[in-house]
Design a protein around this motif. Structure first.
Motif, PDB file in Angstrom:
ATOM      1  N   SER A   1       0.814  -1.221   0.000  1.00  0.00           N
ATOM      2  CA  SER A   1       0.000   0.000   0.000  1.00  0.00           C
ATOM      3  C   SER A   1       0.843   1.266   0.000  1.00  0.00           C
ATOM      4  N   PHE A   2       2.096   1.173   0.439  1.00  0.00           N
ATOM      5  CA  PHE A   2       2.977   2.339   0.389  1.00  0.00           C
ATOM      6  C   PHE A   2       3.290   2.760  -1.051  1.00  0.00           C
TER       7      PHE A   2
ATOM      8  N   LEU B   1       5.040  10.269  -2.610  1.00  0.00           N
ATOM      9  CA  LEU B   1       3.682  10.787  -2.519  1.00  0.00           C
ATOM     10  C   LEU B   1       2.685   9.692  -2.168  1.00  0.00           C
ATOM     11  N   THR B   2       2.860   8.503  -2.752  1.00  0.00           N
ATOM     12  CA  THR B   2       1.952   7.404  -2.412  1.00  0.00           C
ATOM     13  C   THR B   2       2.121   6.973  -0.958  1.00  0.00           C
ATOM     14  N   ALA B   3       3.364   6.990  -0.463  1.00  0.00           N
ATOM     15  CA  ALA B   3       3.592   6.637   0.943  1.00  0.00           C
ATOM     16  C   ALA B   3       2.944   7.660   1.870  1.00  0.00           C
TER      17      ALA B   3
ATOM     18  N   ALA C   1      -1.479   8.944   5.682  1.00  0.00           N
ATOM     19  CA  ALA C   1      -2.563   9.825   6.093  1.00  0.00           C
ATOM     20  C   ALA C   1      -3.927   9.165   5.995  1.00  0.00           C
ATOM     21  N   GLY C   2      -3.977   7.940   5.461  1.00  0.00           N
ATOM     22  CA  GLY C   2      -5.256   7.272   5.280  1.00  0.00           C
ATOM     23  C   GLY C   2      -5.418   5.998   6.103  1.00  0.00           C
TER      24      GLY C   2
ATOM     25  N   ASP D   1      -4.830  -0.118   9.571  1.00  0.00           N
ATOM     26  CA  ASP D   1      -4.222  -1.370   9.142  1.00  0.00           C
ATOM     27  C   ASP D   1      -3.233  -1.901  10.178  1.00  0.00           C
ATOM     28  N   VAL D   2      -2.441  -1.009  10.736  1.00  0.00           N
ATOM     29  CA  VAL D   2      -1.438  -1.442  11.726  1.00  0.00           C
ATOM     30  C   VAL D   2      -2.115  -1.918  13.009  1.00  0.00           C
TER      31      VAL D   2
END
Length: 231
Positions: free
Chosen positions: A107-108, A124-126, A131-132, A137-138
């Motif tokens: 997902s990163f 940017l994807t990370a 932020a989402g 998830d963690v």
């Protein structure tokens, strides 16, 4: 004279155009419906092709949907019924944890859409993932059950896996984005799984209440191997 000729020519063209429009055959209702269906199918196909997610992520979402469904339903069942340690169940849990860990790492680097523009740059994807979904998830991934190595086994160590219920419904949204399921189908499936989870939760909660408060007429509580015995 030239201006009058030009006006006459323009008026003649307008008359010919109006005559052509009047003579154009009208479509039947069936033909109009077929045209509307063809336009909707072309628009849906174009929206599927313009999705910002890679195609393999569709199959990965199906796998995560099944994993999340197992974790949510299985965790409620094991916590409420007090399931004892079983190496086969532990092996399935370990496999699910590996798949969830892989999804967090992937997902990163997952592209996202910002104002119609696909963003696939790693920093940017990370940042977008942090932020989402990252926190949720963690929290649903933390392997608290590893504490069973030092202390006595208890199914309560995996109660945080119930948080995967949010990812369960998010997988349906991804299937809709790829055009596999329509919006109406997603709403119907989401309603079905909501009812299923509520019924499952109420049944487990009823068992816990009867078990801890005690009921003289509830002889089924003393049944050995209640979960594995055939009806």
């Amino acid at each position: 004279r030239e201006t009058t000729r030009r006006r006459e020519s323009t008026t003649d063209k307008r008359r010919m155009l109006l005559c052509g429009l009047c003579r154009r055959p009208r479509k039947t209702p069936i033909e109009e419906l077929e045209a509307i269906e063809s336009q909707s199918s072309s628009s849906s196909s174009s929206s599927v092709s313009e999705t910002h997610l890679p195609r393999p992520y569709l199959y990965w979402s199906v796998v995560l949907f099944l994993v999340s469904l197992y974790l949510v339903l299985g965790t409620l069942l094991r916590v409420c019924f007090g399931v004892v340690f079983d190496w086969r169940v532990t092996l399935i849990d370990a496999l699910c944890d590996v798949l969830v860990t892989t999804d967090i790492v992937y997902s990163f680097f997952l592209p996202y859409s910002a104002r119609g523009i696909t963003v696939d740059e790693a920093p940017l994807t990370a940042r977008h993932y942090l932020a989402g979904w990252f926190t949720l998830d963690v929290l649903g991934w933390l392997p608290f059950d590893l504490a069973c190595v030092a202390v006595e086994y208890s199914s309560l160590w995996r109660v945080n896996k119930i948080l995967r219920v949010f990812r369960l419904f998010n997988s349906l949204t991804i299937l809709q984005e790829f055009g596999v399921i329509k919006a109406s189908g997603v709403r119907l499936i989401r309603f079905f799984f909501t009812i299923l989870l509520l019924v499952h939760f109420m049944a487990c909660f009823f068992f816990v209440v009867v078990r801890y408060e005690g009921d003289a007429g509830a002889q089924w509580l003393e049944t050995p191997s209640l979960l594995t015995e055939s009806l």
